[in-house]
Design an enzyme around this catalytic site. Structure first.
Site, PDB file in Angstrom:
ATOM      1  N   ASP A  22     -30.445  36.095 -23.344  1.00  0.00           N
ATOM      2  CA  ASP A  22     -29.066  35.687 -23.655  1.00  0.00           C
ATOM      3  C   ASP A  22     -28.569  34.533 -22.790  1.00  0.00           C
ATOM      4  O   ASP A  22     -27.587  33.874 -23.152  1.00  0.00           O
ATOM      5  CB  ASP A  22     -28.109  36.869 -23.441  1.00  0.00           C
ATOM      6  N   GLY A  24     -33.539  40.300 -13.379  1.00  0.00           N
ATOM      7  CA  GLY A  24     -33.011  40.960 -14.580  1.00  0.00           C
ATOM      8  C   GLY A  24     -34.108  41.725 -15.295  1.00  0.00           C
ATOM      9  O   GLY A  24     -35.119  41.148 -15.690  1.00  0.00           O
ATOM     10  N   GLU A  84     -20.331  47.777 -36.091  1.00  0.00           N
ATOM     11  CA  GLU A  84     -20.897  49.094 -35.760  1.00  0.00           C
ATOM     12  C   GLU A  84     -19.871  49.951 -35.036  1.00  0.00           C
ATOM     13  O   GLU A  84     -19.745  51.155 -35.313  1.00  0.00           O
ATOM     14  CB  GLU A  84     -22.181  48.912 -34.939  1.00  0.00           C
ATOM     15  N   VAL A  93     -28.431  39.105  -7.554  1.00  0.00           N
ATOM     16  CA  VAL A  93     -28.745  37.743  -7.121  1.00  0.00           C
ATOM     17  C   VAL A  93     -27.478  36.900  -7.258  1.00  0.00           C
ATOM     18  O   VAL A  93     -26.813  36.925  -8.295  1.00  0.00           O
ATOM     19  CB  VAL A  93     -29.883  37.155  -7.980  1.00  0.00           C
ATOM     20  N   ALA A  95     -31.764  40.989 -29.091  1.00  0.00           N
ATOM     21  CA  ALA A  95     -32.847  41.587 -28.316  1.00  0.00           C
ATOM     22  C   ALA A  95     -34.232  41.038 -28.703  1.00  0.00           C
ATOM     23  O   ALA A  95     -35.021  40.703 -27.806  1.00  0.00           O
ATOM     24  CB  ALA A  95     -32.796  43.105 -28.455  1.00  0.00           C
ATOM     25  N   GLY A 128     -33.663  43.429 -18.160  1.00  0.00           N
ATOM     26  CA  GLY A 128     -33.222  43.724 -19.526  1.00  0.00           C
ATOM     27  C   GLY A 128     -34.394  43.482 -20.463  1.00  0.00           C
ATOM     28  O   GLY A 128     -35.564  43.546 -20.055  1.00  0.00           O
ATOM     29  N   PHE A 129     -34.072  43.140 -21.697  1.00  0.00           N
ATOM     30  CA  PHE A 129     -35.148  42.944 -22.691  1.00  0.00           C
ATOM     31  C   PHE A 129     -36.067  41.784 -22.300  1.00  0.00           C
ATOM     32  O   PHE A 129     -37.284  41.888 -22.401  1.00  0.00           O
ATOM     33  CB  PHE A 129     -34.543  42.683 -24.064  1.00  0.00           C
ATOM     34  N   GLY A 130     -35.475  40.665 -21.856  1.00  0.00           N
ATOM     35  CA  GLY A 130     -36.281  39.492 -21.528  1.00  0.00           C
ATOM     36  C   GLY A 130     -37.132  39.731 -20.290  1.00  0.00           C
ATOM     37  O   GLY A 130     -38.354  39.545 -20.314  1.00  0.00           O
TER      38      GLY A 130
HETATM   39  C1  LIG Z   1     -22.819  46.346 -27.478  1.00  0.00           C
HETATM   40  C2  LIG Z   1     -24.008  45.477 -27.802  1.00  0.00           C
HETATM   41  C3  LIG Z   1     -24.696  45.692 -28.969  1.00  0.00           C
HETATM   42  C4  LIG Z   1     -25.809  44.918 -29.283  1.00  0.00           C
HETATM   43  N1  LIG Z   1     -26.489  45.186 -30.441  1.00  0.00           N
HETATM   44  C5  LIG Z   1     -27.610  44.497 -30.705  1.00  0.00           C
HETATM   45  C6  LIG Z   1     -28.391  44.825 -31.849  1.00  0.00           C
HETATM   46  O1  LIG Z   1     -28.046  45.714 -32.616  1.00  0.00           O
HETATM   47  N2  LIG Z   1     -29.531  44.116 -32.062  1.00  0.00           N
HETATM   48  C7  LIG Z   1     -29.934  43.124 -31.211  1.00  0.00           C
HETATM   49  O2  LIG Z   1     -30.993  42.538 -31.413  1.00  0.00           O
HETATM   50  N3  LIG Z   1     -29.218  42.796 -30.124  1.00  0.00           N
HETATM   51  C8  LIG Z   1     -28.068  43.455 -29.851  1.00  0.00           C
HETATM   52  N4  LIG Z   1     -27.330  43.130 -28.738  1.00  0.00           N
HETATM   53  C9  LIG Z   1     -27.746  41.984 -27.930  1.00  0.00           C
HETATM   54  C10 LIG Z   1     -28.886  42.350 -26.999  1.00  0.00           C
HETATM   55  O3  LIG Z   1     -28.587  43.540 -26.305  1.00  0.00           O
HETATM   56  C11 LIG Z   1     -29.116  41.194 -26.060  1.00  0.00           C
HETATM   57  O4  LIG Z   1     -29.450  40.051 -26.817  1.00  0.00           O
HETATM   58  C12 LIG Z   1     -30.218  41.488 -25.066  1.00  0.00           C
HETATM   59  O5  LIG Z   1     -29.877  42.591 -24.255  1.00  0.00           O
HETATM   60  C13 LIG Z   1     -30.492  40.271 -24.192  1.00  0.00           C
HETATM   61  O6  LIG Z   1     -31.507  40.581 -23.285  1.00  0.00           O
HETATM   62  P1  LIG Z   1     -31.531  39.885 -21.861  1.00  0.00           P
HETATM   63  O7  LIG Z   1     -32.803  40.308 -21.217  1.00  0.00           O
HETATM   64  O8  LIG Z   1     -31.248  38.443 -21.999  1.00  0.00           O
HETATM   65  O9  LIG Z   1     -30.282  40.480 -21.093  1.00  0.00           O
HETATM   66  P2  LIG Z   1     -29.894  41.988 -20.784  1.00  0.00           P
HETATM   67  O10 LIG Z   1     -30.604  42.935 -21.655  1.00  0.00           O
HETATM   68  O11 LIG Z   1     -28.408  41.991 -20.775  1.00  0.00           O
HETATM   69  O12 LIG Z   1     -30.435  42.211 -19.296  1.00  0.00           O
HETATM   70  C14 LIG Z   1     -29.913  41.512 -18.208  1.00  0.00           C
HETATM   71  C15 LIG Z   1     -30.320  42.260 -16.945  1.00  0.00           C
HETATM   72  O13 LIG Z   1     -30.007  41.439 -15.829  1.00  0.00           O
HETATM   73  C16 LIG Z   1     -29.372  42.210 -14.836  1.00  0.00           C
HETATM   74  N5  LIG Z   1     -28.531  41.295 -14.077  1.00  0.00           N
HETATM   75  C17 LIG Z   1     -27.482  40.584 -14.544  1.00  0.00           C
HETATM   76  N6  LIG Z   1     -26.987  39.806 -13.564  1.00  0.00           N
HETATM   77  C18 LIG Z   1     -27.734  40.028 -12.468  1.00  0.00           C
HETATM   78  C19 LIG Z   1     -27.714  39.514 -11.148  1.00  0.00           C
HETATM   79  N7  LIG Z   1     -26.830  38.589 -10.764  1.00  0.00           N
HETATM   80  N8  LIG Z   1     -28.623  39.972 -10.258  1.00  0.00           N
HETATM   81  C20 LIG Z   1     -29.533  40.907 -10.632  1.00  0.00           C
HETATM   82  N9  LIG Z   1     -29.592  41.427 -11.877  1.00  0.00           N
HETATM   83  C21 LIG Z   1     -28.718  40.986 -12.781  1.00  0.00           C
HETATM   84  C22 LIG Z   1     -28.606  43.259 -15.609  1.00  0.00           C
HETATM   85  O14 LIG Z   1     -28.339  44.398 -14.803  1.00  0.00           O
HETATM   86  C23 LIG Z   1     -29.562  43.559 -16.757  1.00  0.00           C
HETATM   87  O15 LIG Z   1     -30.458  44.587 -16.442  1.00  0.00           O
HETATM   88  C24 LIG Z   1     -26.214  43.890 -28.404  1.00  0.00           C
HETATM   89  C25 LIG Z   1     -25.514  43.664 -27.224  1.00  0.00           C
HETATM   90  C26 LIG Z   1     -24.418  44.457 -26.926  1.00  0.00           C
HETATM   91  C27 LIG Z   1     -23.677  44.224 -25.629  1.00  0.00           C
END
Ligand SMILES: Cc1cc2nc3c(=O)[nH]c(=O)nc-3n(C[C@H](O)[C@H](O)[C@H](O)COP(=O)(O)OP(=O)(O)OC[C@H]3O[C@@H](n4cnc5c(N)ncnc54)[C@H](O)[C@@H]3O)c2cc1C
Length: 442
Positions: A301, A15, A171, A84, A312, A17-19
């Site tokens: 998350d 993943g 929003e 995965v 995030a 994403g942010f993490g």
């Molecule tokens: C519409 C919306 C608005 C938001 N607004 C805010 C805000 O204003 N402020 C704020 O702080 N937070 C906000 N959030 C929450 C924030 O986006 C999340 O808390 C943050 O993205 C979590 O980061 P993460 O790294 O856990 O997951 P994510 O950023 O979701 O990244 C997960 C990554 O894992 C990948 N992935 C998933 N499953 C698999 C798999 N099986 N195999 C390989 N790759 C995989 C995905 O493609 C993705 O790239 C919002 C969320 C949404 C949906």
């Protein structure tokens, strides 16, 4: 022994994403080899997805290729595009859907969350959520198609209903109101988008429960100013094509229902040998590793630790913390406990307005919006994206005309869209042949 000492541990990050991305960056220069696996080839800035859904920003403004972000990282062994689907903590491998297997010494699971329909997954086709670029483009298409369909008959568009009054729902409702009730009014001749009802529904007694009561009231006032109708203390009892029924029995004939009511952890969490919380997140230890396996970290998350929110900044801080623990292991230092640093909460309400809680200080209106703008621009990945987004926002604000990304993309189907006014009586959900525009072959 010498050979073993020179082997660099292989860190697999699932993943980007942010993490995940912040874990990888925080490992820059460490004596490890890193493999990043993501099912998408780009990092998505989810907090601005609602602006793609409401036609202010383009997808490319909020997404950035992972290879481009990490191109300068020397200890990156590989970026693998793939999903995965299995994790074996005994064999220390992750399995991809394409059948390939990747070994790890350390694993960082950062796969995020998905929508939570609280046991009503059958509502998903009629109440889409917002999590991906595809979701955003689908919602954008449904909004613009509704405006086009209404224009054919004249009158007011049917209501747009947003379920869930957390930051995403608030929003979205504000931005839909801006787009439909304000931005497009001069462009339609027969219909009256300015009179569209935008309804925000939540079971909770107030909107934005994660913010202070004062910010919540200020946000509600700003939404009401924009023409959003707020229905609190009532949840959703049923969603059917073109209809949403509330707990209190109100049946709203809706053009579009958007589900912003909650998240559930990625199903991949179930593959880990750990306890899950009620929304499926992995209960991690204080250092963010699994209580049963120190080599596996879970961040963002998909992780559950105390009352850390699914936002995030928490994912970013956790990604960095997991990376730091690996560095400490390599240095022979003891691990440390994660502590979430809450720097405050922000939510924007339509164009140029927001509410913010920073410690004990509350900001409203334009000041809060400027702060929101700075925070989001700083967090957005990629210089070009920042310039593009800032230009769009300033243009919006200066001209009061949104950059019109009101494009209907995908195979043509707008001429088949019906407003509830022309829609036949809702089909019997028990009837498998029941027809719905979104279930027709595309
Ligand atoms: C519409 C919306 C608005 C938001 N607004 C805010 C805000 O204003 N402020 C704020 O702080 N937070 C906000 N959030 C929450 C924030 O986006 C999340 O808390 C943050 O993205 C979590 O980061 P993460 O790294 O856990 O997951 P994510 O950023 O979701 O990244 C997960 C990554 O894992 C990948 N992935 C998933 N499953 C698999 C798999 N099986 N195999 C390989 N790759 C995989 C995905 O493609 C993705 O790239 C919002 C969320 C949404 C949906």
């Amino acid at each position: 022994v010498i050979a073993a000492a020179t082997v660099r541990p292989h860190v697999v990050v699932v993943g980007a994403g942010f993490g995940g991305l912040n874990a990888v960056k925080a490992l820059a220069g460490a004596t490890v080899d890193i493999t990043v696996i993501d099912r998408r080839n780009f990092h998505l800035f989810q907090p601005l997805l609602y602006q793609v859904a409401t036609a202010t920003l383009s997808p490319g403004d909020i997404a950035h290729p992972i290879r481009s972000i990490l191109r300068g990282q020397r200890n990156l062994r590989e970026i693998r595009l793939g999903a995965v689907s299995a994790i074996d903590t005994i064999e220390q491998t992750v399995g991809l859907e394409d059948g390939t297997v990747v070994d790890y010494d350390y694993l960082i699971v950062a796969v995020g969350a998905t929508h939570n329909y609280f046991g009503h997954d059958d509502w998903a086709p009629d109440a889409p959520g917002l999590k991906s670029i595809e979701d955003a483009l689908d919602i954008r298409r449904r909004i613009v198609e509704t405006l086009e369909a209404t224009e054919r008959e004249g009158g007011s568009p049917p209501p747009f209903v947003v379920v869930g009054a957390g930051p995403t729902g608030v929003e979205l409702a504000g931005a839909i109101a801006d787009t439909v009730r304000h931005d497009v009014t001069a462009e339609y001749r027969r219909s009256t988008p300015a009179s569209a009802r935008i309804v925000l529904v939540d079971r909770a007694p107030r909107i934005l429960p994660s913010l202070s009561a004062r910010s919540s009231t200020a946000a509600a006032d700003q939404l009401t100013d924009l023409g959003v109708e707020i229905r609190l203390g009532t949840g959703v009892a049923d969603v059917r094509p073109g209809h949403v029924v509330l707990d209190d029995g109100t049946d709203i004939p809706a053009a579009l229902v958007i589900w912003a009511a909650g998240i559930a952890a990625s199903p991949l969490a179930r593959h880990l040998p750990a306890e899950l919380d009620p929304v499926g997140r992995v209960r991690v230890g204080p250092d963010l590793s699994l209580p049963a396996d120190r080599r596996v970290f879970v961040v963002g998350d998909v992780a559950s630790i105390g009352d850390t929110p699914a936002v995030a900044p928490a994912a970013i801080q956790q990604g960095r913390h997991a990376a730091l623990q690996i560095r400490r292991d390599l240095a022979g230092a003891p691990r440390t406990s994660f502590r979430y640093r809450d720097r405050g909460s922000l939510a924007t309400i339509g164009r140029g307005r927001a509410v913010a809680d920073l410690g004990g200080i509350g900001l409203r209106g334009r000041g809060a919006w400027v702060l929101w703008l700075v925070v989001h621009l700083a967090a957005l990945v990629g210089f070009r994206n920042r310039v593009s987004v800032l230009t769009s926002w300033l243009w919006d604000l200066a001209t009061k005309v949104r950059r019109p990304v009101r494009l209907i993309t995908g195979p043509p189907r707008w001429d088949r869209v019906r407003t509830p006014a022309t829609e036949p009586a809702p089909p019997n959900p028990a009837d498998p042949t029941a027809e719905h525009p979104d279930r027709r072959p595309r």
